[in-house]
Design a protein around this motif. Sequence first.
Motif, mmCIF file in Angstrom:
data_model
loop_
_atom_site.group_PDB
_atom_site.id
_atom_site.type_symbol
_atom_site.label_atom_id
_atom_site.label_comp_id
_atom_site.label_asym_id
_atom_site.label_seq_id
_atom_site.Cartn_x
_atom_site.Cartn_y
_atom_site.Cartn_z
ATOM 1 N N SER A 412 -2.062 -0.471 3.952
ATOM 2 C CA SER A 412 -1.364 -1.221 4.989
ATOM 3 C C SER A 412 -1.595 -0.508 6.310
ATOM 4 O O SER A 412 -1.276 0.680 6.426
ATOM 5 C CB SER A 412 0.135 -1.212 4.648
ATOM 6 O OG SER A 412 0.758 -2.393 5.000
ATOM 7 N N ILE A 413 -2.170 -1.214 7.247
ATOM 8 C CA ILE A 413 -2.552 -0.613 8.528
ATOM 9 C C ILE A 413 -2.416 -1.692 9.600
ATOM 10 O O ILE A 413 -2.709 -2.858 9.340
ATOM 11 C CB ILE A 413 -4.024 -0.117 8.477
ATOM 12 C CG1 ILE A 413 -4.167 1.000 7.443
ATOM 13 C CG2 ILE A 413 -4.515 0.356 9.837
ATOM 14 C CD1 ILE A 413 -5.584 1.294 7.058
ATOM 15 N N PRO A 414 -1.965 -1.313 10.815
ATOM 16 C CA PRO A 414 -1.902 -2.329 11.868
ATOM 17 C C PRO A 414 -3.238 -3.078 11.994
ATOM 18 O O PRO A 414 -4.315 -2.459 11.947
ATOM 19 C CB PRO A 414 -1.601 -1.502 13.126
ATOM 20 C CG PRO A 414 -0.833 -0.320 12.604
ATOM 21 C CD PRO A 414 -1.425 -0.018 11.253
ATOM 22 N N ASP A 456 -0.822 -9.925 6.668
ATOM 23 C CA ASP A 456 0.138 -8.893 6.282
ATOM 24 C C ASP A 456 -0.311 -7.496 6.680
ATOM 25 O O ASP A 456 0.354 -6.520 6.331
ATOM 26 C CB ASP A 456 0.343 -8.892 4.759
ATOM 27 C CG ASP A 456 0.444 -10.283 4.170
ATOM 28 O OD1 ASP A 456 0.897 -11.180 4.896
ATOM 29 O OD2 ASP A 456 0.077 -10.461 3.004
ATOM 30 N N ASN A 458 -2.865 -5.923 5.479
ATOM 31 C CA ASN A 458 -3.148 -5.294 4.187
ATOM 32 C C ASN A 458 -4.631 -5.415 3.859
ATOM 33 O O ASN A 458 -5.151 -6.504 3.670
ATOM 34 C CB ASN A 458 -2.296 -6.012 3.129
ATOM 35 C CG ASN A 458 -2.434 -5.479 1.714
ATOM 36 O OD1 ASN A 458 -1.904 -6.071 0.795
ATOM 37 N ND2 ASN A 458 -3.132 -4.368 1.512
ATOM 38 N N SER A 488 -0.361 5.985 10.640
ATOM 39 C CA SER A 488 0.995 5.578 10.224
ATOM 40 C C SER A 488 0.972 4.386 9.283
ATOM 41 O O SER A 488 1.841 3.519 9.327
ATOM 42 C CB SER A 488 1.868 5.241 11.443
ATOM 43 O OG SER A 488 1.940 6.341 12.302
ATOM 44 N N GLY A 489 -0.055 4.347 8.443
ATOM 45 C CA GLY A 489 -0.152 3.243 7.491
ATOM 46 C C GLY A 489 0.480 3.579 6.160
ATOM 47 O O GLY A 489 1.098 4.627 5.994
ATOM 48 N N SER A 490 0.326 2.680 5.220
ATOM 49 C CA SER A 490 0.826 2.925 3.869
ATOM 50 C C SER A 490 -0.353 3.075 2.913
ATOM 51 O O SER A 490 -1.290 2.277 2.939
ATOM 52 C CB SER A 490 1.709 1.771 3.399
ATOM 53 O OG SER A 490 1.977 1.912 2.017
ATOM 54 N N ALA A 493 0.003 -0.649 -0.077
ATOM 55 C CA ALA A 493 0.659 -1.810 0.524
ATOM 56 C C ALA A 493 1.367 -2.629 -0.533
ATOM 57 O O ALA A 493 2.505 -3.045 -0.354
ATOM 58 C CB ALA A 493 -0.370 -2.672 1.241
#
Lengths: 537, 537
Positions: A412-414, A456, A458, A488-490, A493
């Motif tokens: 998960s990333i902008p 999303d 993702n 600052s991602g996940s 996701a």
Amino acid sequence: MSVARTILRALPRHAVRRTALASPSSLLMHRAPTLATTNVRHGSSIPPRTESFTTVTKDHVAHLRSLLSSETSLLSTLDGSATTDELVTYNDDWMNKYHGKSQVVVRPKTTEEVSKVLKYCYDEGIAVVPQGGNTGLVGGGVPVHDEVVIQLGNLNKIRSFDPVSGVFVADAGVVLEVADNYLAEQGFIFPLDLGAKGSCQIGGNVATNAGGLRLLRYGSLHGTVLGLEVVLPDGTVYNHLSKLRKDNTGFDLKQLFIGSEGSLGIITAISILCPRRPKAMNVAVFSVPSYEAVQKVFAEAKDHLGEILSAFEFWDKQAYSVVRKHQEELGGERKVFETEGDFYCLIETGGSNAEHDEEKLGGLLEHLITNEIVLDGVLAQDTTQFSSLWSLREGIPEACGKAGPVYKYDLSIPVGEMYEVVETMRTRLRERGLLVGDGNPEGPIRAMVGYGHMGDGNVHINIVANKYAEEIENAIEPYVYEVVSAKSGSISAEHGLGVMKAPHIHYSQSDVGIGLMHQIKKLFDPKGLLNPYKYIV
Amino acid sequence: MSVARTILRALPRHAVRRTALASPSSLLMHRAPTLATTNVRHGSSIPPRTESFTTVTKDHVAHLRSLLSSETSLLSTLDGSATTDELVTYNDDWMNKYHGKSQVVVRPKTTEEVSKVLKYCYDEGIAVVPQGGNTGLVGGGVPVHDEVVIQLGNLNKIRSFDPVSGVFVADAGVVLEVADNYLAEQGFIFPLDLGAKGSCQIGGNVATNAGGLRLLRYGSLHGTVLGLEVVLPDGTVYNHLSKLRKDNTGFDLKQLFIGSEGSLGIITAISILCPRRPKAMNVAVFSVPSYEAVQKVFAEAKDHLGEILSAFEFWDKQAYSVVRKHQEELGGERKVFETEGDFYCLIETGGSNAEHDEEKLGGLLEHLITNEIVLDGVLAQDTTQFSSLWSLREGIPEACGKAGPVYKYDLSIPVGEMYEVVETMRTRLRERGLLVGDGNPEGPIRAMVGYGHMGDGNVHINIVANKYAEEIENAIEPYVYEVVSAKSGSISAEHGLGVMKAPHIHYSQSDVGIGLMHQIKKLFDPKGLLNPYKYIV
């Protein structure tokens, strides 16, 4: 709109066959072809067995059997009711990457049976692993050592559906596609859809907070699940199958179980709010020259389609190449686009008025073509083409799996920086000589593809190897997590942590957060018997 | 559509003035007129003060002051920086129903200050109550005894907004209307709206899991909040202001704080996903003959409007009478409908294409009129009329408050049975001689009205008395909760538990659930210092 209609060619009927992915049992049937079954997990070392956990004996099995209403609800090598081979389905994950050594599989038929089994295991100090459709991608649903498998497939009844409120209540073991087909007959839709829908179970979906293809439109399960029935580690049943959309009486406990990967309790039933099924649905796929163009199409789609935009997916040319090759082998025609691009994107709309939706979509298409944002596009003309176009995107994981063992990353990333991660990883693997030309069958890495749920933020990276090897894994991990953390991602996701990512949680969570998680785990499961070695370790 | 246009009369411009309710500070300015301020809570007895809590001294105040950057951030009668009267705003709730006796109000300017203050209070054993805009309805945001008030109003900065993702990050003390106005300028909308928007704060909204008027369309805060910054009871800062729509790395801890009413920590900032603001909005109000007709209109609205339906509200003729009387006093015209009904309902649409929306709405109106489902209807022709029509619904709580002290019940019940509860209660109060004709100013109960969010299964009952009296409260409680419990409803759909409903939680939660809640509270706040006497007791 006429412009769009002229330039967009309709896909010839049956030009692309639906891939096998969506068929009910394909996920369990197809395993990565080149890997011999061993009971050693590749790459990072397996956590050692917890010595204090009880080793299950023939006597334990006899007692467990006495708690169940049916002879066939327990399979064990310890009492000869099953062979080791017959337990492989429960011990190995579908990617054939994780291999447990459980000798006991329990398949309870009622919540009460789950409760009795859990109580007994708790009292005896026996570790357990809850298992749904076993379609997970991080080794969360199979044993690591000798944990007793509690498989939910026999809890498969639809309990109720209210067409006024849209509230659907069903056992955890109901297969997602079965639930969605049932709802379709009533004019409703399950607010979650994913490639494994033919095998995965709704209880497992909730336990792993599955994301999938409809999240953009219907939001996450944290918003749609209304209530749960959960058996806690000591066998206590927490029955909160609420049918209420609003209820502010105390902590929203169900939220803790959503995405807890079976670490706090076993979900035995769910209550979920289902929206009305859109009366009209459309899908269009575009080839575009760059990732910037994908972002432009996304912005325009939101602008023109507003509330009817129901999915926005993208994939790169490497992914397209793998999926087309696979479809070609299955007999599909080679050519979909006159002009191919470096990227592709899929737009789905779902609305209540077909004419209005077509007008909105037509306006978007005209804009995209007039402004030369896209290279080429195809609009589905019927439901077969609808499925065919979706298969270009949905078929990617399956096609990768066919091409070789796959390392899967789910980040998960902008949106703006999302594809940079794929490029960074590609460069790294090329520099290390592991990736020699995309899809080169001679190199250690056969293909590296990027695709995902644009709406999303993702992105999925699939790295297809010729075999699972430490050299490859070490080149990827933890580097990929460091890159994500810096943005600052996940690091997960939607796939969850399981055994694969549990040691890496600190890349996405703070020490304070991890500390609280440990305490919550201890509160619910003081003996640590539920799905050990995973998630929060 | 032409039929609908012919029969539906446009509301004359400025016919109904917007009520004062939506103006920023009205909630704090208007108090129930007939009740003298005392420090005794009416009805159920106040829980006794916990002896082990430290009594705050002048020395404590001096130390607290040393932790704050500004002189004006601490108000106390103990060091003469405030009079008792000046603390009334913080000690009394806006309904003037709950009255605390705190001598210290702290208004920190940064998260770090909140952390320092909480750490000190934790170390010293001082109880605290977090307070946002003090617009709550269950006594959750004011002290019960002498707890130190930590008021978040000075934490009022918007931290960031990303127009690509729609992610908005802001301090807890930002007023909801300020946030929404800021977002409106960027073409976005805060996914929550409620009557108190001019006073309530977004941190308080999240802490109480506020529902409000947009839930039908945008879902609950459990789905839209992406991240939180929270100061835990011992002063530790849990910083998880995630901007990610998807993140499956461990328990979704933020969910525990959403709706926890300040019992686990103090929310100092939120990150929330905001949708694009609809380009077109419409509102129509109908008079209908029965509750069955309200349900029919609701079903037809869902069918015709689909994805553009953004609100569906209803109210009864008693509510209409109270609100019209109040508006008349303010100078509004008496007549809105040619034919009045036993019930009224409001439909709002929000979409991306005005023409399409009007067509869909026109289709609905034609159907409702042709089939004689509604008695009369008014469609807003401009934004002033839009507000005017909304004020018929939004003005009800304010109008009730003007008419006398109000007993408020906020219930979640399946839509079909929702209004039965209002009728059951009306019958009971009539039988007891407390309600003599609707709106009879001579009886102990001046009016009893029902209204609510049809789309969410949420009905509000407001019972307007001539004074708060045990005789009335005992006639209502716990009977109303028993009725709701028998229908598997919630005794608090959106207002929360606070001090009012904490003793009644068992009507909506099981013993197992309540037991888990107690343990979670103890885990986060072992000394029980945070917002004591409320929520989970």
